[in-house]
Design a protein around this motif. Sequence first.
Motif, PDB file in Angstrom:
ATOM      1  N   GLY A  41      -4.367  29.857   5.181  1.00 15.29           N
ATOM      2  CA  GLY A  41      -5.061  28.668   5.665  1.00 15.29           C
ATOM      3  C   GLY A  41      -5.286  27.651   4.559  1.00 15.29           C
ATOM      4  O   GLY A  41      -5.085  26.443   4.757  1.00 15.29           O
ATOM      5  N   MET A  42      -5.688  28.123   3.382  1.00 14.09           N
ATOM      6  CA  MET A  42      -5.884  27.223   2.248  1.00 14.09           C
ATOM      7  C   MET A  42      -4.574  26.564   1.833  1.00 14.09           C
ATOM      8  O   MET A  42      -4.527  25.362   1.532  1.00 14.09           O
ATOM      9  CB  MET A  42      -6.494  27.997   1.079  1.00 14.09           C
ATOM     10  CG  MET A  42      -7.890  28.533   1.355  1.00 14.09           C
ATOM     11  SD  MET A  42      -8.462  29.682   0.078  1.00 14.09           S
ATOM     12  CE  MET A  42      -8.507  28.602  -1.355  1.00 14.09           C
ATOM     13  N   LEU A  43      -3.489  27.344   1.835  1.00 15.78           N
ATOM     14  CA  LEU A  43      -2.190  26.784   1.483  1.00 15.78           C
ATOM     15  C   LEU A  43      -1.732  25.762   2.516  1.00 15.78           C
ATOM     16  O   LEU A  43      -1.144  24.728   2.161  1.00 15.78           O
ATOM     17  CB  LEU A  43      -1.156  27.902   1.357  1.00 15.78           C
ATOM     18  CG  LEU A  43      -1.322  28.844   0.161  1.00 15.78           C
ATOM     19  CD1 LEU A  43      -0.334  29.999   0.256  1.00 15.78           C
ATOM     20  CD2 LEU A  43      -1.130  28.099  -1.149  1.00 15.78           C
ATOM     21  N   SER A  44      -2.003  26.029   3.792  1.00 14.34           N
ATOM     22  CA  SER A  44      -1.604  25.084   4.838  1.00 14.34           C
ATOM     23  C   SER A  44      -2.334  23.757   4.674  1.00 14.34           C
ATOM     24  O   SER A  44      -1.747  22.681   4.879  1.00 14.34           O
ATOM     25  CB  SER A  44      -1.892  25.670   6.229  1.00 14.34           C
ATOM     26  OG  SER A  44      -1.044  26.776   6.488  1.00 14.34           O
TER      27      SER A  44
ATOM     28  N   MET B 208       4.838  27.556   7.921  1.00 17.18           N
ATOM     29  CA  MET B 208       5.580  28.802   7.737  1.00 17.18           C
ATOM     30  C   MET B 208       4.757  30.076   7.956  1.00 17.18           C
ATOM     31  O   MET B 208       5.243  31.026   8.595  1.00 17.18           O
ATOM     32  CB  MET B 208       6.215  28.833   6.338  1.00 17.18           C
ATOM     33  CG  MET B 208       6.971  30.120   6.026  1.00 17.18           C
ATOM     34  SD  MET B 208       7.624  30.157   4.338  1.00 17.18           S
ATOM     35  CE  MET B 208       8.994  29.018   4.517  1.00 17.18           C
ATOM     36  N   PRO B 209       3.501  30.162   7.468  1.00 16.33           N
ATOM     37  CA  PRO B 209       2.790  31.448   7.581  1.00 16.33           C
ATOM     38  C   PRO B 209       2.380  31.828   9.000  1.00 16.33           C
ATOM     39  O   PRO B 209       2.027  32.987   9.248  1.00 16.33           O
ATOM     40  CB  PRO B 209       1.534  31.230   6.714  1.00 16.33           C
ATOM     41  CG  PRO B 209       1.820  30.034   5.879  1.00 16.33           C
ATOM     42  CD  PRO B 209       2.737  29.185   6.690  1.00 16.33           C
TER      43      PRO B 209
ATOM     44  N   MET C  33       3.380  36.038  -1.629  1.00 15.85           N
ATOM     45  CA  MET C  33       2.676  36.556  -0.473  1.00 15.85           C
ATOM     46  C   MET C  33       3.635  37.344   0.418  1.00 15.85           C
ATOM     47  O   MET C  33       4.835  37.047   0.471  1.00 15.85           O
ATOM     48  CB  MET C  33       2.058  35.412   0.340  1.00 15.85           C
ATOM     49  CG  MET C  33       0.937  34.675  -0.369  1.00 15.85           C
ATOM     50  SD  MET C  33      -0.596  35.631  -0.463  1.00 15.85           S
ATOM     51  CE  MET C  33      -1.120  35.569   1.256  1.00 15.85           C
ATOM     52  N   PRO C  34       3.120  38.336   1.137  1.00 16.02           N
ATOM     53  CA  PRO C  34       3.989  39.068   2.093  1.00 16.02           C
ATOM     54  C   PRO C  34       4.362  38.177   3.254  1.00 16.02           C
ATOM     55  O   PRO C  34       3.568  37.365   3.718  1.00 16.02           O
ATOM     56  CB  PRO C  34       3.095  40.231   2.551  1.00 16.02           C
ATOM     57  CG  PRO C  34       1.698  39.769   2.322  1.00 16.02           C
ATOM     58  CD  PRO C  34       1.749  38.879   1.115  1.00 16.02           C
ATOM     59  N   HIS C  35       5.610  38.331   3.710  1.00 15.10           N
ATOM     60  CA  HIS C  35       6.099  37.506   4.838  1.00 15.10           C
ATOM     61  C   HIS C  35       6.357  38.397   6.054  1.00 15.10           C
ATOM     62  O   HIS C  35       6.704  39.535   5.922  1.00 15.10           O
ATOM     63  CB  HIS C  35       7.385  36.779   4.452  1.00 15.10           C
ATOM     64  CG  HIS C  35       7.185  35.814   3.318  1.00 15.10           C
ATOM     65  ND1 HIS C  35       7.601  36.087   2.027  1.00 15.10           N
ATOM     66  CD2 HIS C  35       6.588  34.607   3.275  1.00 15.10           C
ATOM     67  CE1 HIS C  35       7.302  35.071   1.229  1.00 15.10           C
ATOM     68  NE2 HIS C  35       6.680  34.159   1.957  1.00 15.10           N
TER      69      HIS C  35
END
Length: 210
Positions: free
Chosen positions: A9-12, A53-54, A208-210
Amino acid sequence: MSATDTVHGMLSVLFAAAVVHGLRQAVSSRTPGWRGRVDHLLHTAMALAMAVMPWSWGGVLPEPPQTVFFAAAALWFPLSAAGPLRDLRPGMVARRLPQAAGMAAMAWMTHSMAGSSHDTLAGGLPEAHHSAGSAHPAGETTAADAVGAALALLLLAYALWSLTRDMPALRTPRLVETHGTGAPGTRHPYARFWEGSMALGTAVMLLMPH
């Protein structure tokens, strides 16, 4: 919400802000030349793809076309460093390599996600994904990990350099060489902040895991 979702969420939020910034720079009259505008549009497309993407709803576009697009974008940055006489200037090529690395990391992530999605669909169940992945040759897995780690280290180093280089001079803009044309011009004092933030966010996404 899990810790992973919190980080995503922070990355988004970071990448969504980068989308707005990239669009503003692309349409700004201060952006020097068509090459600079293309650079900003590519960064905007990358930030938009990274922002969604996440999440499960972020897989609207198929991964293979994204992989091809960002692989081509990775080639664009060094190959577009040619001068007026079509000569590649080593200094300009070197300055554009971090942007190329970011696009290559994006292509690598979409390629990895495409492979994971294929394995999951073939297995039918999440548990089958692990068994399918374990069938991959150990050398292939090691090489994939090495590529991801190398890209992440390069982006982390660039992020650290970008985020700390202008700290004493953030209050005043300086005359520096622009990434787009190589000609001197006034650069926004927070330009390296955005570049460093994008590099840092991309490196975290790689790890990060995808």
